[in-house]
Design a protein around this motif. Sequence first.
Motif, mmCIF file in Angstrom:
data_model
loop_
_atom_site.group_PDB
_atom_site.id
_atom_site.type_symbol
_atom_site.label_atom_id
_atom_site.label_comp_id
_atom_site.label_asym_id
_atom_site.label_seq_id
_atom_site.Cartn_x
_atom_site.Cartn_y
_atom_site.Cartn_z
ATOM 1 N N THR A 180 -2.584 -0.161 -9.700
ATOM 2 C CA THR A 180 -2.527 0.622 -8.091
ATOM 3 C C THR A 180 -2.008 -0.460 -6.902
ATOM 4 O O THR A 180 -1.123 0.261 -6.361
ATOM 5 C CB THR A 180 -4.137 0.692 -7.540
ATOM 6 O OG1 THR A 180 -4.278 0.593 -8.683
ATOM 7 C CG2 THR A 180 -4.003 1.217 -6.211
ATOM 8 N N LYS A 212 -9.372 7.989 -6.127
ATOM 9 C CA LYS A 212 -10.081 6.773 -5.170
ATOM 10 C C LYS A 212 -9.439 5.884 -5.333
ATOM 11 O O LYS A 212 -9.889 4.770 -4.253
ATOM 12 C CB LYS A 212 -11.240 7.056 -6.139
ATOM 13 C CG LYS A 212 -12.550 6.300 -5.574
ATOM 14 C CD LYS A 212 -13.854 6.307 -6.640
ATOM 15 C CE LYS A 212 -14.677 5.322 -6.030
ATOM 16 N NZ LYS A 212 -16.022 4.995 -6.835
ATOM 17 N N ASN A 213 -9.550 4.695 -5.873
ATOM 18 C CA ASN A 213 -8.293 3.530 -6.361
ATOM 19 C C ASN A 213 -7.750 3.857 -5.542
ATOM 20 O O ASN A 213 -7.296 2.332 -4.408
ATOM 21 C CB ASN A 213 -7.315 3.334 -7.899
ATOM 22 C CG ASN A 213 -8.455 3.095 -8.706
ATOM 23 O OD1 ASN A 213 -9.664 3.448 -8.584
ATOM 24 N ND2 ASN A 213 -8.214 2.557 -9.805
ATOM 25 N N GLN A 215 -6.296 5.860 -2.938
ATOM 26 C CA GLN A 215 -7.204 5.726 -1.380
ATOM 27 C C GLN A 215 -7.355 4.354 -0.238
ATOM 28 O O GLN A 215 -7.680 5.012 0.542
ATOM 29 C CB GLN A 215 -8.284 6.904 -1.468
ATOM 30 C CG GLN A 215 -7.284 8.948 -1.344
ATOM 31 C CD GLN A 215 -8.320 9.907 -1.320
ATOM 32 O OE1 GLN A 215 -9.271 8.915 -1.674
ATOM 33 N NE2 GLN A 215 -8.146 10.681 -0.891
ATOM 34 N N LYS A 216 -8.682 3.900 -1.938
ATOM 35 C CA LYS A 216 -9.279 3.012 -1.180
ATOM 36 C C LYS A 216 -7.719 1.406 -1.019
ATOM 37 O O LYS A 216 -8.597 0.811 0.509
ATOM 38 C CB LYS A 216 -10.362 1.947 -1.919
ATOM 39 C CG LYS A 216 -10.767 0.715 -1.866
ATOM 40 C CD LYS A 216 -11.704 0.486 -2.965
ATOM 41 C CE LYS A 216 -12.737 -1.111 -2.398
ATOM 42 N NZ LYS A 216 -12.770 -1.297 -3.917
ATOM 43 N N LEU A 217 -7.064 1.441 -1.077
ATOM 44 C CA LEU A 217 -6.064 0.395 -1.023
ATOM 45 C C LEU A 217 -4.894 0.806 0.438
ATOM 46 O O LEU A 217 -4.762 -0.420 0.538
ATOM 47 C CB LEU A 217 -5.208 0.541 -1.904
ATOM 48 C CG LEU A 217 -5.459 -0.692 -3.540
ATOM 49 C CD1 LEU A 217 -4.821 -1.283 -4.707
ATOM 50 C CD2 LEU A 217 -6.321 -1.922 -2.735
ATOM 51 N N LYS A 219 -6.267 2.362 2.726
ATOM 52 C CA LYS A 219 -7.446 3.568 3.544
ATOM 53 C C LYS A 219 -7.097 2.210 4.936
ATOM 54 O O LYS A 219 -6.870 2.573 6.266
ATOM 55 C CB LYS A 219 -8.761 2.474 3.583
ATOM 56 C CG LYS A 219 -9.706 2.859 4.315
ATOM 57 C CD LYS A 219 -10.482 2.430 3.732
ATOM 58 C CE LYS A 219 -12.305 2.974 5.194
ATOM 59 N NZ LYS A 219 -13.392 2.256 4.318
ATOM 60 N N ASN A 220 -6.078 0.813 5.258
ATOM 61 C CA ASN A 220 -5.894 -0.201 6.205
ATOM 62 C C ASN A 220 -4.147 0.045 6.420
ATOM 63 O O ASN A 220 -4.078 -0.475 7.528
ATOM 64 C CB ASN A 220 -6.363 -1.019 6.154
ATOM 65 C CG ASN A 220 -7.565 -1.243 6.282
ATOM 66 O OD1 ASN A 220 -8.206 -1.066 7.356
ATOM 67 N ND2 ASN A 220 -8.769 -1.371 5.449
#
Length: 446
Positions: A180, A212-213, A215-217, A219-220
């Motif tokens: 990712t 999910k993976n 989107q998490k990374l 996010k910022n």
Amino acid sequence: MKVLTFKGGIHPPEGKELSEDKSLKKLKIPEQVIIPLSQHIGAPAKPIVEIGDEVKTGQKIAEANSKISANIHSSITGKVKAIGEYLHPALGKARAVVIEKTEGDEWIENKKIEDYDSVDSEKLVEIIRERGIVGMGGATFPTDVKLSPPPWKDIDYVILNGAECEPYLTCDDRLMREKTEEIIEGLKIIMKIVDADKGFIGIEHNKPSAIKNIQKLCKNINNIEVKIVKTKYPQGAEKQLIKAITNREVPVGGLPLDVGVVVQNVGTSLAIYEAIVEGKPLIERAVTVSGEAMNDTANFIVRIGDTFENLIEKAGGLKDNVKKIISGGPMMGIAQHSVKNVPVLKGVSGILAFTDKKTHHDEELPCISCASCVDICPMKLIPSKIVKFIKNEKYEEADELEISACIECGSCAYVCPSKIPIVQYMKIGKNEVRKINAQKKQEEEK
């Protein structure tokens, strides 16, 4: 959850459940590799090694022979055994360099660039070309050319294609789950090169873990966004993905850059990251080995030039009732008459084995004018009418119906109740139209 899509398309049985939970496994370095000089769109690479030469892993063994071409590197440390005609999964036969493994896996040293923001775009493109990066989604267009749009073409968006819409294939899904960070960094490099303001990663909604993976990374990260697209074929085709995510339509005969977009596969993004940050040429890739005729399935990381036979064996081997083996996906892949000494190329995303139940050989019947092919055509063509023109050798009329816009996705043939091999007719017609137009151009230039 908003799910984006395009008009038309189909949803064949996915088959992804066979391998989607199989983590990427790095295969043992093969004792011998067969590395074709044609692994990309454009001119075959020109060999720069001779029989008997000793080479290191990552060493350039063939160089790009024109602007539209790509360098090729040794995927193992060994000795050049032969240079000649060998089996090729797409071309039948093609020139290749055969290398026998020697002790160890000694890599050639390349400069690594961790702070790529400090390097100008032209230099980054030069590195990408030098390290042989091509489109990993199957098209294999040289990436350096794609990342060098004319100066008058402003690029607003970069889209990473994580749709993986072909049934059975899951290697891109696994890359998005397991690589990712590298894929996102690769996207940042691409955005820097083409000076794009915004990056999107389009993923079909049947890949929740990958979504999910990423989107998490992301996010910022203000200028990178995940876009969830409908699970539908051919959602991963460039023009359809652009329409779904940006609502921009690439004109017939045009390219994504004509609407300010560059599209790259997620595997290509990973390869770009590895080329720039790790100094690694394109010498290996992810491949799905699957299908009902396999004893087991797998997602492998394999060296380029390893053989179909070896991958099938390492995945568990074939069942007795195997009927067809395909390179790529079942919709646009190429059937193989043998797997022995057939090499994995930069563009081989899957090796699929099917039984009688999954393989149909239906007799072609007359068209019943049901318009099913018209309803699902993602390019808004009239396949039934075009085919009639082709059968009657009325190629200019087929040209007027924009046959050249056909992306050969196979959706029309899939839904045809008369089992007409529409894609085959389209390929014949497009080839004839190209000949006619080339002849017209020659006559005009006289």
